[in-house]
Enzyme design. Structure first.
Site, short mmCIF file in Angstrom:
data_model
loop_
_atom_site.label_atom_id
_atom_site.label_comp_id
_atom_site.label_asym_id
_atom_site.label_seq_id
_atom_site.Cartn_x
_atom_site.Cartn_y
_atom_site.Cartn_z
CE1 TYR A 1 -17.63 10.70 -16.09
CE2 TYR A 1 -16.40 10.96 -14.16
CZ TYR A 1 -17.39 10.33 -15.02
OH TYR A 1 -17.58 8.79 -14.55
NE ARG B 1 -2.19 0.84 3.71
CZ ARG B 1 -1.75 1.62 4.48
NH1 ARG B 1 -1.36 2.76 4.17
NH2 ARG B 1 -1.31 1.33 5.83
CG ASP C 1 -9.60 15.35 -16.14
OD1 ASP C 1 -8.79 14.74 -17.21
OD2 ASP C 1 -10.38 14.65 -15.71
CE LYS D 1 -12.64 6.88 -19.36
NZ LYS D 1 -12.30 7.03 -18.01
#
Length: 371
Positions: A90, A37, A163, A188
């Protein structure tokens, strides 16, 4: 686009380290990784790869694009703070800002039409904690002048995040234009194969990297799993070839749609008809594979169009090898539910992620399906 980390064994492809725990040792036997982690060799290799790709000093990868976005926003903007966002974003980001940031944490969010840098300047001051824009925007394909907004951010000492998912690092370099942070949904174009969900944040700012790194690894623990890191790293190696093909196909599709009598508007930065085509040429090295268009017809005719497609797949997401179409008003209501503060999505808007199929097949599929 490759990866230099070979783990001391001369692997051409860096190995996938699935171990959650690494043995403690001291001196010559010590290892920088203790617990996955907090640090994992496969993740570290990808983070270095993406940082180099975007021209940054620090890279962090997350379990999803929204994890990257929310961690950035909620780490850098304190409860009761002030965030300025472009109004074309978005739908998931809008809900994060309006329902969590504003309603739960009391953050003052100003949505502005960031196509005009003057509108950004009008609401930013020294008390602003973060400026956030998408460019190109989802799904309206609007552009923000990154360099102009970076100057505004610098004047008031405000972190500026972009972004850049729709452009990918191949077509746009926000850090070189003055942004402090660039965010991607690695799901993406970076992955490019529709088989991994993830997000990334790249920055040159040591303080921002330290704060986001603590939130990523310890505070929230929303890190990207090793196997997904491998998939993204693999995808990045073919990014240039894929993006050139995406753009070539997108231009062919956009030009076809622009000439069709059942299409009222086409939004693609590569077209001379796009109102910000000049800005696209100025700050982008390519136009990517995303476009949208307004269908000249009724919602029922839109549904018939959707059902008539064969090569294009109706579905969410983008940036994969397969061509996808999304009708926000019919398929994903959240993306069309923008309020008064954010840009309205036309009811007949169709978002297209143009894939890597043969361009003639794509045009013929649209020609057959359009009534």
């Amino acid at each position: 686009m490759g990866n230099d980390s070979r783990g001391g064994t001369n692997d051409v492809v860096p190995p996938i380290h699935l171990s959650t725990t690494f043995g403690w040792a001291s001196g010559a036997e010590s290892n920088e990784h203790d617990y996955s982690r907090e640090s994992n060799p496969t993740r570290a290799a990808l983070e270095e790869q993406l940082a180099r790709l975007d021209g940054g000093d620090h890279g962090l990868v997350f379990a999803s694009g929204m994890a990257a976005i929310s961690t950035t926003m909620l780490t850098l903007v304190p409860p009761g703070g002030h965030l300025v966002s472009s109004d074309s974003i978005y739908g998931g980001t809008e809900k994060l800002l309006t329902e969590l940031a504003a309603d739960h944490f009391g953050i003052d969010v100003d949505f502005v039409d960031a196509r005009d840098p003057g509108r950004v300047s009008a609401v930013v001051d020294s008390d602003t904690d973060l400026i956030w824009v998408e460019t190109p925007t989802n799904p309206l394909m609007r552009l923000c002048d990154i360099e102009a907004i970076a100057d505004i951010a610098d004047d008031d000492g405000v972190p500026f995040a972009v972004d850049s998912t729709f452009a990918s690092p191949y077509c746009q370099a926000p850090l070189e234009l003055g942004a402090d942070i660039v965010v991607h949904s690695t799901t993406k174009y970076l992955n490019g194969h529709s088989d991994s969900t993830g997000g990334a944040v790249i920055t040159n700012d040591d303080r921002i990297a330290e704060r986001l790194g603590f939130a990523q690894q310890t505070g929230l623990g929303n890190v990207l799993a090793p196997f997904d890191c491998y998939l993204v790293s693999r995808g990045v190696k073919t990014l240039p070839a894929r993006m050139e093909h995406h753009e070539e196909n997108a231009m062919a599709v956009a030009q076809f749609l622009e000439s069709h009598d059942r299409v009222s508007s086409v939004y693609y930065p590569g077209l001379a008809s796009h109102p910000q085509h000049g800005l696209a040429n100025q700050q982008m090295s390519g136009y990517s594979g995303m476009l949208s268009f307004e269908f000249d017809g009724t919602p029922l005719e839109l549904e018939a169009f959707l059902e008539g497609l064969d090569v294009f797949t109706p579905g969410a997401s983008l940036g994969g090898a397969e061509s996808l179409v999304e009708l926000p008003s019919l398929m994903i209501p959240d993306e069309a539910s923008h309020g008064e503060a954010t840009a309205a999505i036309p009811e007949t808007l169709v978002r297209v992620s143009v894939g890597l199929e043969d361009a003639d097949d794509l045009r013929e599929d649209l020609r057959t399906a359009l009534p």
